[in-house]
Design a protein around this motif. Structure first.
Motif, PDB file in Angstrom:
ATOM      1  N   SER A 192      13.519 -93.057  13.934  1.00 15.99           N
ATOM      2  CA  SER A 192      12.471 -92.109  13.549  1.00 15.99           C
ATOM      3  C   SER A 192      13.079 -90.760  13.173  1.00 15.99           C
ATOM      4  O   SER A 192      12.637 -90.105  12.222  1.00 15.99           O
ATOM      5  CB  SER A 192      11.483 -91.937  14.705  1.00 15.99           C
ATOM      6  OG  SER A 192      10.590 -90.882  14.457  1.00 15.99           O
ATOM      7  N   LEU A 193      14.106 -90.353  13.908  1.00 14.47           N
ATOM      8  CA  LEU A 193      14.784 -89.084  13.627  1.00 14.47           C
ATOM      9  C   LEU A 193      15.442 -89.103  12.246  1.00 14.47           C
ATOM     10  O   LEU A 193      15.400 -88.116  11.515  1.00 14.47           O
ATOM     11  CB  LEU A 193      15.818 -88.805  14.713  1.00 14.47           C
ATOM     12  CG  LEU A 193      16.655 -87.531  14.586  1.00 14.47           C
ATOM     13  CD1 LEU A 193      15.764 -86.294  14.627  1.00 14.47           C
ATOM     14  CD2 LEU A 193      17.694 -87.465  15.703  1.00 14.47           C
ATOM     15  N   MET A 194      16.033 -90.233  11.869  1.00 11.15           N
ATOM     16  CA  MET A 194      16.663 -90.338  10.547  1.00 11.15           C
ATOM     17  C   MET A 194      15.625 -90.259   9.430  1.00 11.15           C
ATOM     18  O   MET A 194      15.880 -89.719   8.358  1.00 11.15           O
ATOM     19  CB  MET A 194      17.450 -91.644  10.447  1.00 11.15           C
ATOM     20  CG  MET A 194      18.732 -91.632  11.258  1.00 11.15           C
ATOM     21  SD  MET A 194      19.818 -92.980  10.799  1.00 11.15           S
ATOM     22  CE  MET A 194      20.370 -92.471   9.178  1.00 11.15           C
ATOM     23  N   GLU A 195      14.439 -90.796   9.699  1.00 14.77           N
ATOM     24  CA  GLU A 195      13.373 -90.750   8.694  1.00 14.77           C
ATOM     25  C   GLU A 195      12.779 -89.347   8.587  1.00 14.77           C
ATOM     26  O   GLU A 195      12.299 -88.947   7.525  1.00 14.77           O
ATOM     27  CB  GLU A 195      12.273 -91.751   9.064  1.00 14.77           C
ATOM     28  CG  GLU A 195      12.734 -93.211   8.967  1.00 14.77           C
ATOM     29  CD  GLU A 195      11.756 -94.167   9.657  1.00 14.77           C
ATOM     30  OE1 GLU A 195      10.740 -93.681  10.216  1.00 14.77           O
ATOM     31  OE2 GLU A 195      12.023 -95.387   9.656  1.00 14.77           O
ATOM     32  N   ASN A 196      12.815 -88.601   9.701  1.00 11.38           N
ATOM     33  CA  ASN A 196      12.207 -87.271   9.726  1.00 11.38           C
ATOM     34  C   ASN A 196      13.081 -86.323  10.555  1.00 11.38           C
ATOM     35  O   ASN A 196      12.750 -85.979  11.683  1.00 11.38           O
ATOM     36  CB  ASN A 196      10.796 -87.363  10.339  1.00 11.38           C
ATOM     37  CG  ASN A 196      10.106 -86.021  10.395  1.00 11.38           C
ATOM     38  OD1 ASN A 196      10.408 -85.119   9.619  1.00 11.38           O
ATOM     39  ND2 ASN A 196       9.198 -85.862  11.357  1.00 11.38           N
ATOM     40  N   PRO A 197      14.233 -85.884   9.999  1.00 13.22           N
ATOM     41  CA  PRO A 197      15.156 -85.043  10.777  1.00 13.22           C
ATOM     42  C   PRO A 197      14.538 -83.682  11.089  1.00 13.22           C
ATOM     43  O   PRO A 197      13.993 -83.029  10.197  1.00 13.22           O
ATOM     44  CB  PRO A 197      16.372 -84.882   9.846  1.00 13.22           C
ATOM     45  CG  PRO A 197      16.193 -85.897   8.761  1.00 13.22           C
ATOM     46  CD  PRO A 197      14.733 -86.142   8.645  1.00 13.22           C
ATOM     47  N   GLN A 198      14.598 -83.290  12.354  1.00 19.48           N
ATOM     48  CA  GLN A 198      14.117 -81.966  12.745  1.00 19.48           C
ATOM     49  C   GLN A 198      14.656 -81.626  14.139  1.00 19.48           C
ATOM     50  O   GLN A 198      14.947 -82.521  14.931  1.00 19.48           O
ATOM     51  CB  GLN A 198      12.587 -81.921  12.776  1.00 19.48           C
ATOM     52  CG  GLN A 198      11.971 -82.774  13.888  1.00 19.48           C
ATOM     53  CD  GLN A 198      10.524 -82.430  14.148  1.00 19.48           C
ATOM     54  OE1 GLN A 198       9.689 -82.618  13.288  1.00 19.48           O
ATOM     55  NE2 GLN A 198      10.230 -81.931  15.349  1.00 19.48           N
ATOM     56  N   PRO A 199      14.784 -80.330  14.439  1.00 16.11           N
ATOM     57  CA  PRO A 199      15.168 -79.933  15.801  1.00 16.11           C
ATOM     58  C   PRO A 199      14.065 -80.287  16.795  1.00 16.11           C
ATOM     59  O   PRO A 199      12.888 -80.369  16.428  1.00 16.11           O
ATOM     60  CB  PRO A 199      15.336 -78.412  15.699  1.00 16.11           C
ATOM     61  CG  PRO A 199      15.401 -78.110  14.237  1.00 16.11           C
ATOM     62  CD  PRO A 199      14.638 -79.176  13.542  1.00 16.11           C
ATOM     63  N   PHE A 200      14.452 -80.499  18.050  1.00 12.18           N
ATOM     64  CA  PHE A 200      13.502 -80.800  19.128  1.00 12.18           C
ATOM     65  C   PHE A 200      12.560 -81.945  18.739  1.00 12.18           C
ATOM     66  O   PHE A 200      11.348 -81.870  18.927  1.00 12.18           O
ATOM     67  CB  PHE A 200      12.703 -79.553  19.511  1.00 12.18           C
ATOM     68  CG  PHE A 200      13.565 -78.376  19.881  1.00 12.18           C
ATOM     69  CD1 PHE A 200      14.518 -78.486  20.887  1.00 12.18           C
ATOM     70  CD2 PHE A 200      13.455 -77.173  19.215  1.00 12.18           C
ATOM     71  CE1 PHE A 200      15.332 -77.409  21.223  1.00 12.18           C
ATOM     72  CE2 PHE A 200      14.263 -76.088  19.553  1.00 12.18           C
ATOM     73  CZ  PHE A 200      15.206 -76.211  20.563  1.00 12.18           C
ATOM     74  N   HIS A 201      13.156 -82.991  18.184  1.00  6.98           N
ATOM     75  CA  HIS A 201      12.378 -84.148  17.741  1.00  6.98           C
ATOM     76  C   HIS A 201      11.874 -84.975  18.922  1.00  6.98           C
ATOM     77  O   HIS A 201      10.723 -85.413  18.941  1.00  6.98           O
ATOM     78  CB  HIS A 201      13.244 -85.020  16.830  1.00  6.98           C
ATOM     79  CG  HIS A 201      12.598 -86.292  16.367  1.00  6.98           C
ATOM     80  ND1 HIS A 201      12.565 -87.451  17.124  1.00  6.98           N
ATOM     81  CD2 HIS A 201      11.944 -86.598  15.205  1.00  6.98           C
ATOM     82  CE1 HIS A 201      11.940 -88.398  16.453  1.00  6.98           C
ATOM     83  NE2 HIS A 201      11.550 -87.912  15.288  1.00  6.98           N
ATOM     84  N   SER A 202      12.751 -85.178  19.936  1.00  5.00           N
ATOM     85  CA  SER A 202      12.421 -86.092  21.027  1.00  5.00           C
ATOM     86  C   SER A 202      12.805 -85.520  22.380  1.00  5.00           C
ATOM     87  O   SER A 202      13.783 -84.777  22.507  1.00  5.00           O
ATOM     88  CB  SER A 202      13.145 -87.434  20.837  1.00  5.00           C
ATOM     89  OG  SER A 202      12.805 -88.021  19.608  1.00  5.00           O
ATOM     90  N   LEU A 203      12.023 -85.909  23.377  1.00  3.43           N
ATOM     91  CA  LEU A 203      12.273 -85.519  24.768  1.00  3.43           C
ATOM     92  C   LEU A 203      12.294 -86.781  25.625  1.00  3.43           C
ATOM     93  O   LEU A 203      11.397 -87.613  25.539  1.00  3.43           O
ATOM     94  CB  LEU A 203      11.163 -84.581  25.252  1.00  3.43           C
ATOM     95  CG  LEU A 203      11.102 -84.299  26.758  1.00  3.43           C
ATOM     96  CD1 LEU A 203      12.338 -83.525  27.210  1.00  3.43           C
ATOM     97  CD2 LEU A 203       9.820 -83.542  27.110  1.00  3.43           C
TER      98      LEU A 203
END
Length: 440
Positions: free
Chosen positions: A80-91
Motif C-alpha cells: 500500500s505504501l508503494m502505491e501511495n508513498p507518504q510520511p506517517f503512512h502506517s502505525l
C-alpha cells in the motif's frame, strides 16, 4: 448485542492454499524481498490475510504463536505504501518493547529494497533521538502505546492525522497489560484508516476493541484452541523437588551445543539458574523484566547470534519473540496455566522446523501438570532417565548451587543501599507508561 451488529462485525473467509506470494497478489519487489528473507511458501495466516488486506478490507487475524503473522500484516502495508508513498503512512502497536523492536526489524528487512523509513518508539529509551527520527518523517512507526502517546502529546510537529493504516498486534496482550485507556486516547486522535487486529484469543475485551477500531472486518482464524505445533515433541520428567537442578543439568548435558530457552517462574530463580549454569560451564544468559532495556536487548542479541546458547527467562520471553533457531525449551518451573505453557513451548518448532519441549514436574506440580494435559487434550510422554546417570552430576551441582546462592546474597546486600524507595519520582504519569511497556 443485536444480531445485525454481530453480522457486521466479522465476515468469514475461505481457506486457500497458494504456493507463492505472487499468487496472493504481492508485487514483484516484495516477492523478491520475501525470497531473500527465506519466506518460500506463505504460511496459512499469510495465505488468508494478505489477499484480504490487499483488497482494502479491515482484518482480524487469530493465529497461534510462530504462525508468521508479522509478515501477514507487514507485506500489505508495504505494498500500500508503494502505491501511495507518504510520511506517517502506517502505525503498528505492540505490547512489549522486544516485540516492537522485532516487528521494526521485519519492516526494515522487507522494505530494504524499496527504501522504507521505519522509526521505533519504545519506553526505556531516550525520547530525544526518537523525536529527531520522527522529524525525518518516517513511512512506518512501530511503537508501544505508552511511548507513542508521550510523543503525540509532547513532540512538536508530530501528528498522525494523515495515517492510512494501523495494526494492533497481540491485541489480547495489549489489553491484559491494561493499555485500554491509552489505546482509547490514541484511537481518538486518529483519522479513518484501514485497521488490522491480530490476537491469539478473542476475549470480550478484544471484541470491544474490535468494535471501537474496525469497520466491517474480515475475520481469519487459523488457530485451534490450546494447540501446539505438530512438529513439536513434548515430554516431561517426574523429579524430586530437591533434585530438580540435577535433572536439569543431566538434560542440558544430553543436548550440549544446542540452543535452548529455560523458563523459570521468578526473576530471582532466573538469576540463580543463570549463575548455576555458568559455574558448571554452560553458556547461559538471563532475561527478565527487571533488567534495563539495553541489557534485555543485549541478552537477546547474544542468544540470537549464538554467542550464548542458553537463554534463562521468565515469561517475558514466552510470547511474541521470533528467535528462529531454538532447538528446545525446558520448563524448569511449570507455568500456572495452559495458555502460558503453549506460548512457552511455541518458542521452538517454529516455521516448520522440528523442536523439543521438556517439563520438570515435581511432587508439588502434579495438579498443575494434570490441568495442562487436560487443556491440551492429550497425555504427554514421560521421560525416565536412569537415576545413576543423573546422579553422576549431583556433587558438582550441589557445589554450584552454593556458589550461586552466595553470589545472589552478595548482590542483594549491595543493592540494599542503592535505588530503593519510590520508582516514579516526580514524573509519575510518564514513568507509568514506560513501566507498562515492560513485561510482567
Amino acid at each position: 448485542m443485536s444480531s445485525s451488529e454481530d453480522e457486521a462485525s466479522t465476515t468469514p473467509v475461505e481457506t486457500k492454499t497458494p504456493q507463492t506470494f505472487k499468487e496472493l497478489g504481492v508485487i514483484e519487489e516484495l516477492c523478491e524481498a520475501c525470497d531473500t528473507l527465506g519466506y518460500k511458501t506463505p504460511t496459512p495466516i499469510q495465505a488468508q490475510c494478505i489477499p484480504v488486506a490487499l483488497q482494502g478490507r479491515d482484518l482480524i487475524g487469530l493465529a497461534e504463536t510462530g504462525s508468521g503473522k508479522t509478515a501477514a500484516f507487514t507485506i500489505p502495508i508495504l505494498q500500500s505504501l508503494m502505491e501511495n508513498p507518504q510520511p506517517f503512512h502506517s502505525l503498528i502497536l505492540a505490547p512489549t518493547r522486544e516485540l516492537a523492536q522485532q516487528i521494526a526489524q521485519t519492516v526494515e528487512a522487507l522494505g530494504a529494497t524499496i527504501n522504507v523509513r521505519c522509526t521505533l518508539l519504545i519506553g526505556g529509551m531516550d525520547m530525544v533521538p526518537q523525536a529527531i527520527a520522527l522529524g525525518k518523517k518516517p513511512h512506518v512507526i512501530v511503537a508501544t502505546p505508552g511511548r507513542l502517546l508521550d510523543h503525540a502529546q509532547n513532540t512538536k510537529g508530530f501528528s498522525l492525522r494523515n495515517l492510512k493504516q494501523m495494526v494492533l498486534d497481540e491485541a489480547d496482550r495489549l489489553l491484559d497489560l491494561d493499555f485500554g485507556p491509552i489505546l482509547t486516547s490514541i484511537l481518538q486522535m486518529l483519522p479513518p484508516r484501514r485497521t488490522y487486529l491480530f490476537s491469539a484469543t478473542m476475549s470480550s475485551k478484544v471484541e470491544s476493541l474490535q468494535r471501537a477500531s474496525l469497520s466491517n472486518p474480515v475475520k481469519v482464524s487459523v488457530s485451534t484452541k490450546n494447540q501446539t505445533a505438530t512438529n513439536l515433541i513434548q515430554s516431561y520428567m517426574f523429579v524430586p523437588h530437591k533434585l530438580k537442578d540435577v535433572y536439569l543439568i543431566h538434560l542440558l548435558n544430553e543436548r550440549a551445543g544446542q540452543t535452548g530457552i529455560i523458563f523459570a517462574r521468578t526473576v530471582v530463580e532466573t538469576n540463580r539458574l543463570a549463575l548455576l549454569l555458568r559455574s558448571l560451564g554452560f553458556s547461559a544468559i538471563p532475561i527478565h523484566g527487571q533488567l534495563s532495556q539495553s541489557s534485555r536487548l543485549a541478552s537477546l542479541s547474544r542468544f540470537k547470534s549464538r554467542s550464548r546458547n542458553l537463554l534463562i527467562a521468565t515469561d517475558v520471553a514466552a510470547r511474541g519473540l521470533d528467535i528462529p533457531a531454538v532447538d528446545f525449551v525446558v520448563n524448569s518451573d511449570l507455568p500456572q496455566d495452559s495458555k502460558t505453557y503453549i506460548h512457552r513451548v511455541g518458542r521452538t518448532a517454529r516455521a516448520g522446523r522440528a523442536g523439543c519441549a521438556y517439563s520438570l514436574v515435581t511432587q508439588y506440580d502434579v495438579e498443575v501438570w494434570l490441568r495442562i494435559e487436560a487443556a491440551l487434550g492429550k497425555k504427554i510422554d514421560e521421560q525416565k532417565p536412569e537415576k545413576d546417570e543423573v546422579m553422576v552430576f549431583a556433587n558438582r551441582v550441589h557445589e554450584a548451587q552454593r556458589e550461586a546462592i552466595s553470589v545472589l546474597k552478595a548482590q542483594n546486600e549491595e543493592g540494599k543501599g542503592g535505588k530503593g524507595g519510590r520508582t516514579r519520582g516526580g514524573f509519575g504519569k510518564k514513568r507509568g507508561r514506560d513501566e507498562m511497556d515492560k513485561d510482567e
